[in-house]
Design an enzyme around this catalytic site. Structure first.
Site, mmCIF file in Angstrom:
data_model
loop_
_atom_site.group_PDB
_atom_site.id
_atom_site.type_symbol
_atom_site.label_atom_id
_atom_site.label_comp_id
_atom_site.label_asym_id
_atom_site.label_seq_id
_atom_site.Cartn_x
_atom_site.Cartn_y
_atom_site.Cartn_z
ATOM 1 N N LYS A 52 0.821 -1.215 0.000
ATOM 2 C CA LYS A 52 0.000 0.000 0.000
ATOM 3 C C LYS A 52 0.854 1.265 0.000
ATOM 4 C CE LYS A 52 -4.183 -2.075 1.724
ATOM 5 N NZ LYS A 52 -3.700 -3.470 1.979
HETATM 6 C C1 LIG Z 1 -4.314 -4.554 1.453
HETATM 7 C C2 LIG Z 1 -3.513 -5.790 1.356
HETATM 8 C C3 LIG Z 1 -3.872 -6.832 0.463
HETATM 9 C C4 LIG Z 1 -5.118 -6.774 -0.384
HETATM 10 O O1 LIG Z 1 -5.042 -5.789 -1.392
HETATM 11 P P1 LIG Z 1 -6.326 -5.368 -2.215
HETATM 12 O O2 LIG Z 1 -5.955 -4.196 -3.020
HETATM 13 O O3 LIG Z 1 -7.364 -5.057 -1.178
HETATM 14 O O4 LIG Z 1 -6.693 -6.537 -3.041
HETATM 15 C C5 LIG Z 1 -3.054 -7.941 0.396
HETATM 16 N N1 LIG Z 1 -1.947 -8.056 1.170
HETATM 17 C C6 LIG Z 1 -1.566 -7.086 2.025
HETATM 18 C C7 LIG Z 1 -0.360 -7.286 2.848
HETATM 19 C C8 LIG Z 1 -2.334 -5.912 2.142
HETATM 20 O O5 LIG Z 1 -1.955 -4.951 3.004
#
Ligand SMILES: *Cc1c(COP(=O)(O)O)cnc(C)c1O
Length: 454
Positions: free
Chosen positions: A110
């Site tokens: 993210k």
């Molecule tokens: C947010 C997150 C996901 C999922 O991502 P999406 O965009 O919601 O599909 C997977 N792994 C980690 C470590 C995350 O922080």
């Protein structure tokens, strides 16, 4: 380039407007009015550094933004990553590579989006002279990534609600040990579901919104999706040109945000064989792609908590494209789904997606087996991608969404190894600063009023 809402109820807006608005006023999500065709140009980006590639790609969308300003936002966003490649592609074995997306400040993918979004916000504030208050709720990585994207930024105050005692100790430290004076982690006492309802109330209070320049950071911001497209392009370009159309991307998924970005890059001309949606035991998307039924279940907490999601908000963008831009159909589907918890959608055959789901009791075994086979440790989210049966004729790129050191207990149980990361170790000596409050709308608003600069 202009941006329109998936629900069709908004006049086209510019890039900067779409970014500052977040959710479209008609309740839809912003998408580019037309996707650029990059099929010829992409190959000429081979060999570019990660920031240089972002510059070329983002410029297709941010046509209202000065090139030099755009370059600065990118340099600043990715300057703090701890690997020179930013998104290194590690080869594990024949035809299998892992794209490491955990080299940013909070060690999860993210950061790619939120570091850039923070820079874009900062420029907007400098231009408008208006300060903003960012409010969000998190049960995991988004809060930490948002805080680190906005930390210390002039004119921004950031308030993140999280359930006290229900996030991992390391996640809590990432939110509460920043030492930054513009960050307010609100540890919610009582039910977190109620707090999320309160959050909606706060956002629904138009007067309050205007009074403090309230803004949301969640996975629906257009800039987040575009930022994520860039690492797919970057990864694709490291595969020999003649094999790029044999690449299948396997993507650990919750909200469908990450995998949607890859699919959009493909739609714009990036070669690929297809995409695999890899869920944990919260498998609404796997059920859809394997049976055609889109129906919510109840969330079952798992070892991969950032994918404990039943309503995949970014799925709406995908449906918009599958419906050929028919926003009337999209609005109807979304209303049906929100009223009934299920909806009849067109059959997903031929959409370029396959899927896999991983039950919780399998995750540790996978981590152990991957370690034994490749000498490489994956986190519990990334582990969910390994239940996909690879085709040996293809190139598989598995997106690794978090650093294993964020989940030391699971990793230790699975492999006997204690994994650490210097940035997490450093946090342990910092003071925790959090604000325990009851999560009612009145309390949240009162707290914000008291702490916003006058
Ligand atoms: C947010 C997150 C996901 C999922 O991502 P999406 O965009 O919601 O599909 C997977 N792994 C980690 C470590 C995350 O922080």
């Amino acid at each position: 380039m202009k941006f329109v809402s998936t629900r069709g109820g908004v006049d086209p807006v510019s890039f900067q407007e779409a970014v500052s608005t977040g959710l479209a006023p008609d309740g839809g999500l912003f998408v580019p009015q037309e996707l650029p065709d990059l099929s010829k140009e992409i190959a000429t980006w081979e060999g570019l550094s990660y920031p240089a590639l972002c510059e070329r790609f983002f410029a297709k969308f941010a046509t209202d933004t000065d090139a030099e300003e755009l370059r600065e936002t990118i340099e600043n966003a990715y300057g703090s990553f701890d690997d020179p490649a930013i998104a290194p592609l590690r080869r594990l074995g024949d035809g299998l590579s892992v794209l490491e997306l955990f080299h940013g400040p909070t060690l999860a993918f993210k950061d790619f989006a939120l570091q850039w979004l923070g820079e874009l916000y900062e420029k907007q504030i400098a231009r408008s002279g208006k300060s903003i208050a960012v409010l969000g709720a998190t049960s995991g990585d988004t809060g930490a990534a948002a805080i680190h994207g906005l930390l210390g930024k002039e004119g921004v105050s950031i308030f993140i609600l999280y359930p006290d005692g229900r996030v991992s100790p390391l996640q809590e430290r990432q939110m509460t040990c920043t030492g930054a004076s513009n960050v307010y982690p609100l540890a919610i006492q009582g039910s977190f579901d109620d707090a999320q309802k309160s959050l909606k109330e706060v956002f629904g209070d138009q007067e309050f919104r205007a009074e403090c320049g309230l803004s949301a950071v969640n996975s629906i911001n257009l800039a987040r999706i575009l930022a994520q497209c860039a690492y797919y392009l970057f990864a694709s370009l490291q595969i020999p040109a003649e094999r790029r159309n044999r690449v299948r991307f396997v993507v650990p998924t919750g909200n469908f945000g990450n995998v949607l970005a890859g699919w959009l890059a493909h739609k714009m001309g990036m070669p690929a064989a297809g995409f695999v949606v890899a869920t944990n035991q919260n498998d609404i998307l796997h059920r859809f792609f394997s049976t055609g039924k889109y129906e919510v279940g109840s969330v079952r907490p798992s070892l991969a908590p950032s994918m404990d999601i039943q309503v995949a908000s970014n799925f709406e963008r995908f449906l918009y494209y599958q419906a050929g831009g028919d926003s009337v159909a999209v609005s109807r589907w979304m209303q049906d789904f929100s009223a009934n918890g299920k909806v009849e959608l067109p059959a997903p055959e031929g959409w370029g997606f396959a899927s896999t789901a991983t039950e919780d009791d399998h995750i540790e075994t996978i981590i152990r087996e991957v370690y034994e086979q490749y000498g490489y440790i994956v986190d519990p989210h990334t582990a969910c991608g390994f239940t996909w049966e690879r085709d040996p004729e293809e190139e598989t790129i598995l997106l690794s969404t978090a650093h294993p050191a964020k989940f030391p207990d699971t990793i230790e149980k699975a492999t006997g190894k204690h994994v650490t990361h210097p940035s997490l170790e450093a946090l342990k000596s910092h003071r925790i600063q959090k604000f325990p409050i009851e999560g009612t709308a009145e309390n949240i608003q009162a707290f914000m009023r008291d702490h916003l600069p006058s």
